[in-house]
Design an enzyme around this catalytic site. Structure first.
Site, PDB file in Angstrom:
ATOM      1  N   HIS A  60       0.827  -1.206   0.000  1.00 33.36           N
ATOM      2  CA  HIS A  60       0.000   0.000   0.000  1.00 33.36           C
ATOM      3  C   HIS A  60       0.864   1.259   0.000  1.00 33.36           C
ATOM      4  CE1 HIS A  60      -4.138   1.520   1.506  1.00 33.36           C
ATOM      5  NE2 HIS A  60      -3.519   2.470   0.832  1.00 33.36           N
ATOM      6  N   ARG A  64       2.203   8.766  -6.082  1.00 32.67           N
ATOM      7  CA  ARG A  64       1.761  10.095  -6.543  1.00 32.67           C
ATOM      8  C   ARG A  64       2.071  10.413  -8.001  1.00 32.67           C
ATOM      9  NH1 ARG A  64      -1.714  10.132  -2.778  1.00 32.67           N
ATOM     10  NH2 ARG A  64      -1.107  10.901  -0.714  1.00 32.67           N
ATOM     11  N   ASP A 151      -8.831   2.591  -3.702  1.00 36.71           N
ATOM     12  CA  ASP A 151      -8.327   3.156  -2.437  1.00 36.71           C
ATOM     13  C   ASP A 151      -8.362   4.683  -2.397  1.00 36.71           C
ATOM     14  OD1 ASP A 151      -7.097   3.053   0.162  1.00 36.71           O
ATOM     15  OD2 ASP A 151      -5.345   3.912  -0.812  1.00 36.71           O
ATOM     16  N   HIS A 178     -11.014  -0.268   0.457  1.00 32.28           N
ATOM     17  CA  HIS A 178     -10.879   0.796   1.461  1.00 32.28           C
ATOM     18  C   HIS A 178     -12.261   0.911   2.089  1.00 32.28           C
ATOM     19  CE1 HIS A 178      -9.782   5.184   2.510  1.00 32.28           C
ATOM     20  NE2 HIS A 178     -11.047   5.055   2.839  1.00 32.28           N
ATOM     21  N   HIS A 231      -5.893  -1.348   5.361  1.00 30.36           N
ATOM     22  CA  HIS A 231      -5.770  -0.571   6.607  1.00 30.36           C
ATOM     23  C   HIS A 231      -6.934  -0.671   7.598  1.00 30.36           C
ATOM     24  CE1 HIS A 231      -8.095   2.086   4.073  1.00 30.36           C
ATOM     25  NE2 HIS A 231      -7.065   2.664   3.492  1.00 30.36           N
ATOM     26  N   ASN A 277      -6.550   8.749   6.877  1.00 27.65           N
ATOM     27  CA  ASN A 277      -7.791   8.044   6.622  1.00 27.65           C
ATOM     28  C   ASN A 277      -7.490   6.567   6.345  1.00 27.65           C
ATOM     29  OD1 ASN A 277     -10.520   8.163   6.549  1.00 27.65           O
ATOM     30  ND2 ASN A 277     -10.666   8.788   4.419  1.00 27.65           N
ATOM     31  N   ASP A 304       0.574   2.390   3.814  1.00 25.96           N
ATOM     32  CA  ASP A 304      -0.299   3.491   3.362  1.00 25.96           C
ATOM     33  C   ASP A 304       0.514   4.784   3.279  1.00 25.96           C
ATOM     34  OD1 ASP A 304      -2.438   4.918   2.433  1.00 25.96           O
ATOM     35  OD2 ASP A 304      -3.614   4.803   4.277  1.00 25.96           O
TER      36      ASP A 304
END
Lengths: 433, 315
Positions: A60, A64, A151, A178, A231, A277, A304
């Site tokens: 995870h 970007r 996600d 998610h 997560h 989150n 994450d």
């Protein structure tokens, strides 16, 4: 590529623990053992007082790229990963444009080809991650994509999620959810409860996550589809996934280092670096996630890793984007939290299972990552010093962003070297390129 | 103390000090020339990212009566509309050379963030749903003044009625009144209560009529019409029928009970028009006292310590 010789370490993999040197030639482990010697022109790396384990695999990672290269690039994120002991990363598809077609999959894989970690890609379940139409799952699966997720958002529409699980069956892929009910979580900044009430911040209840976990377990049972829970952050989620596994459903789950280490009270100073989150939860939730990991209900630790620019994280808390960087601290945080101090929760071998071979299997990367350290295996390795103490300094990180919640914290355990396909990409904590 | 971000920063002792200091500034405000040189040469900036009439005017009047120089920043005329970041904005204002920054923002926590970036004293003039400490101080001052005793708070029964969940006034007043020893009851439908009251020194009621007879101070909060769209209550009419301070309910209060509201009022919703002008309504005095209380806060943060003692002794 010159021969590499890891000298004097303790080899630890899924088969057990032993004192052994490791010889690596042309990207492969060629020999291991106590009595072996380095070749004449070998590059010798000190592994004494350290553990030689398979390279870490992150299920995870937000790299970007494309779209938000200010915050991270495939190159910078991979360097951060290598420094954290990772040899493989699964790049999340919430890029701009999102990874919802073969073209964008190809672009990200291409960017990752020369980087310090192997970069795998997770594809989107729905076009544009909008939750309305299925993305071309088969087309992306043919390019080797094994994990699919929207996600950043959960697939809200139960019928669409059912269809996705059914359609995925013959493709041999896993859908990763998610879990967040958008209506219950709308506008939230943190966990709903004692601290959100006190701080005057809109919260999302644990039920926002748990309702979708509950629905998706029902859909997994109904379709027989393979489902991975991203997560997990609440006690209720852990309990439900544990029960689903006990019934033999094909579900797996991950937890993040920050949900293992931190709670909602971290928001008391209104620092957006603690906004994430799913949100940091209560002490009771944290304890349940830790126990879930120790019990094997939670299969993997996943970072994450979510880089954001300084400007973005200096916005007011309710406007700042959620997320934390984690690649360079994950192993140290997890080790400090779970294996150190008084009454450790698990052994180093159990921790490494959650960071290497189990995530490698979930991501379909187990032929190259996470396997036993023995002759004939690809040399994707991490050398970890479990007693080294250090302090986290976000300014010194290789990620392009600085949004770590662990700045200033003392850690026990540090990555010394990382070997990716036989190349020493990190030596003594320094990235080599 | 260098900043006032939350009521908790003051503690009971600090609150009492501010109230006593405010006594002397009330006296100053009644003079023909209501001005003292206490903060001459000091610069105070009001930086409001959210509309406000009374709070900004009150702070600026307070600063001027202390002879401080004042600077005004408001979002509608600023480069925030050109996309300037929060940090750049406050650092720019701070670079002008200021001693205190009075900050209001619609997002909770902004004064905490600002205090990490600039050196000046920060006064929180309202952050989101979180805190509005000077409002709570002026409310305590007004109750004390109305009851004519230095410490009327121990055992005083205060009911705060309305949208507690979204109210910074409620959070600060719970902290201030309870620190001084008052017994605070929150009155609202469950949807307008914070999700958790763990650790709050309050009692809770969903029935205004049941608490009226046993209340010394009724504090009414403003209801925002847009809350209806979030399914928090069905209509303003239904809210008003169950939680509004009608003439009839005001008649059932004990004769010495006080009625307060932080303004701006929705007459006919949380408070009936004729109730707001009853003799036991303190709403106008709250506004008047705001200036003296804010003078006390500014003086306590920026004034020289020896001047503080002299002033209190003089008063």
């Amino acid at each position: 590529m010159p021969e590499l010789f890891l000298a004097g370490g303790t080899v630890l993999d899924a088969t057990g623990t032993r004192r052994a040197h490791v010889r690596v030639v042309d990207g492969m482990v060629v020999e291991t053992g106590d009595g072996i010697e380095a070749g004449p022109r070998a590059q010798v790396l000190d592994a004494s007082a350290a553990v030689v384990c398979p390279g870490l695999v992150d299920l995870h990672t937000h790299l970007r790229q494309p779209g938000n290269e200010e915050a991270e690039t495939v190159e910078s994120g991979s360097r951060a990963g290598a420094l954290g002991g990772y040899t493989a990363l699964v790049a999340m598809p919430n890029t701009d444009p999102p990874i919802d077609s073969a073209a964008v999959v190809r672009q990200v894989l291409e960017l990752g080809r020369a980087s310090l970690c192997e970069v795998a890609v997770a594809g989107a379940i729905t076009m544009g991650r909008a939750g309305e139409r299925l993305a071309p799952l088969a087309e992306m699966a043919e390019m080797g994509v094994r994990l699919f997720t929207d996600d950043g958002a959960g697939v809200q529409d139960g019928r669409l999620m059912r269809r996705a699980l059914e359609y995925a069956l013959p493709l041999g892929i896993t859908l990763a959810q998610h879990c967040e009910d958008a209506s219950l979580a709308a506008g939230s900044v943190m966990n709903e409860g004692e601290w959100s009430s006190r701080l005057g911040l809109p919260g999302q209840p644990a039920e926002a996550e748990e309702l979708m976990v509950m629905r998706d377990i029902a859909l997994a049972r109904m379709t027989g589809g393979r489902l991975h829970f991203l997560h997990l952050s609440t006690a209720g989620s852990v309990a439900m996934v544990g029960a689903a596994k006990a019934q033999g459903l094909a579900v797996t789950a991950e937890a993040t280092p920050h949900h293992l280490a931190l709670t909602e009270s971290c928001l008391s100073g209104y620092d957006p670096n603690f906004k994430v989150n799913p949100p940091l939860r209560t002490e009771r939730d944290r304890a349940a996630v830790r126990r879930g990991l120790a019990d094997g209900v939670i299969d993997a630790i996943a970072t994450d890793h979510a880089p954001h620019t300084q400007e973005a994280k200096e916005m007011p808390l309710d406007q700042a984007p959620p997320g934390m960087v984690g690649l360079e601290t994950a192993l140290a945080v997890a080790h400090t939290e779970l294996c150190s101090g008084e009454g450790p929760l698990m052994s180093l071998a159990e921790l490494l299972a959650a960071l290497t071979w189990r995530p490698a299997a979930i991501a379909g990367l187990h032929t190259r990552h996470g396997g036993p350290i023995e002759a004939g295996r690809p040399a994707n390795l991490c050398v970890f010093d479990p007693t080294a103490r250090w302090r986290v300094d976000p300014e010194a990180m290789a990620t392009r962003s600085r949004n770590s919640p662990f700045g200033g914290r003392e850690m026990t355990g540090r990555v010394r070297h990382t070997i990716r396909a036989g190349e020493a990409v990190v030596i003594d904590g320094q990235a080599q390129r | 103390m260098t900043s006032l971000l939350a009521v908790e920063d003051l503690g009971a002792t600090g609150i009492r000090e501010v109230l006593r200091l405010a006594d002397s500034f009330v006296e100053v405000s009644e003079r023909a020339i209501p001005r003292v040189p206490a903060l001459r040469g000091r610069t105070v900036a009001t930086v409001f990212f959210e509309d406000s009439t009374r709070t900004r005017l009150s702070f600026e009047t307070a600063a001027k009566r202390l002879s401080a120089d004042t600077m005004t920043f408001s979002v509608s005329t600023s480069s925030v509309n050109k996309g300037e970041s929060l940090r750049d904005t406050v650092e720019t204002v701070a670079a002008m050379g200021i001693d205190a920054m009075i900050v209001r923002h619609r997002s909770a926590g902004v004064p905490w963030q600002v205090s990490r970036w600039i050196d000046a004293s920060i006064i929180n003039a309202g952050d989101g749903w979180h805190e509005h400490p000077t409002q709570a101080l002026l409310d305590c001052y007004t109750v004390r003044q109305a009851l004519g005793r230095d410490d009327p708070f121990p055992g005083l029964r205060v009911a705060i009625v309305g949208d507690i969940k979204h109210s910074r006034v409620a959070r600060s007043n719970v902290a201030a009144f309870s620190a001084l020893g008052a017994r605070v009851t929150l009155v609202a439908p469950p949807t307008l209560m914070p999700p958790s009251l763990e650790g709050w020194p309050v009692e809770v009621s969903h029935d205004l009529d049941a608490v009226l007879a046993d209340t010394d101070v009724v504090y009414l909060l403003r209801i925002q019409a847009e809350r209806m769209n979030e399914a928090l209550f069905p209509s303003l009419r239904e809210y008003s029928a169950r939680y509004g301070m009608t003439r009839e309910r005001a008649g059932r209060l004990c004769s010495s009970a006080l009625i307060m509201h932080p303004g701006p009022m929705n007459r006919g919703v949380e408070i009936a028009a004729e109730v707001s002008s009853l003799p036991n309504s303190l709403i106008t005095r709250q506004v008047t006292n705001g200036v003296a209380v804010r003078m006390a806060v500014l003086f306590r943060l920026l004034g020289a310590p020896e001047a503080s003692e002299a002033l209190v002794a003089h008063a």
